[in-house]
Design an enzyme around this catalytic site. Sequence first.
Site, mmCIF file in Angstrom:
data_model
loop_
_atom_site.group_PDB
_atom_site.id
_atom_site.type_symbol
_atom_site.label_atom_id
_atom_site.label_comp_id
_atom_site.label_asym_id
_atom_site.label_seq_id
_atom_site.Cartn_x
_atom_site.Cartn_y
_atom_site.Cartn_z
ATOM 1 N N SER A 119 42.674 30.477 65.077
ATOM 2 C CA SER A 119 41.910 29.970 63.940
ATOM 3 C C SER A 119 42.027 28.441 63.836
ATOM 4 O O SER A 119 41.678 27.731 64.768
ATOM 5 C CB SER A 119 42.383 30.668 62.664
ATOM 6 N N HIS A 142 37.114 32.147 65.446
ATOM 7 C CA HIS A 142 36.339 33.039 64.579
ATOM 8 C C HIS A 142 35.725 32.234 63.435
ATOM 9 O O HIS A 142 36.146 31.103 63.174
ATOM 10 C CB HIS A 142 37.207 34.173 64.031
#
Length: 242
Positions: A119, A142
């Site tokens: 992330s 993501h």
Amino acid sequence: MGRDDQKQEQKEEQRESQEKEQREAIRDTGEVALNQRIHLLSVIGEIEGHDCLPNNSKTTKYEHVLPKLAAIEDSPDIDGLLILLNTVGGDVEAGLAIAEMIASMSKPTVSLVLGGSHSIGVPIAVSTDYSFIVKTGTMVIHPVRMNGTVIGAPQTYDYFRQMQDRILGFISDHSKASRDRLEELMLDTGILTKDLGTILVGQEAVREGLINETGGIGKALKKLYEMIRQGKEPDKHEWLQR
């Protein structure tokens, strides 16, 4: 007690004091000075932003990291920075602040992904002058997510989109991965079974242009010492242009 004995005792006391300070630094902040030339900074667990996480959570607090980075940049006794990453991500604003701070440092910097840099950990991993990942290390790309109550309005979607654009822009500016390819990886529905996104393992992160090469602590330290001896950054701009 003779003078030589007194000197020896003072040296032992100084050594014990330094070892105690080093142990406390590792315990409290995950930091340590290596060979008095290289500073080691670890980014582990979840990157904590303005909200405090539970005491039983492993966290990296950005309000601790930012002043430390400034002190490293200003210190005449530190020649380079090695960053170890094993993070699940966390607060987007805090993570980007850390990444921008690292990217703006004039001293040589090297990152090493151990375990994972997921992330918002991805921008931090690519923010250094040179980067490594172990063969079993993972990176997860993501879309931006938010916990808690979210207002279902166009403005909320626009905010998420702006945040994603900032993340994608930073990663593409500091790696060989293109913005279009990063967005494709971010929105992939076929790899990460529970959500949108992509998991890259070891060499895959290198092939996608996020990380320079695979390797462990030995390679990372060797590269950093090499950069310090050269007295300049590696051929980062040439690498980005290739």
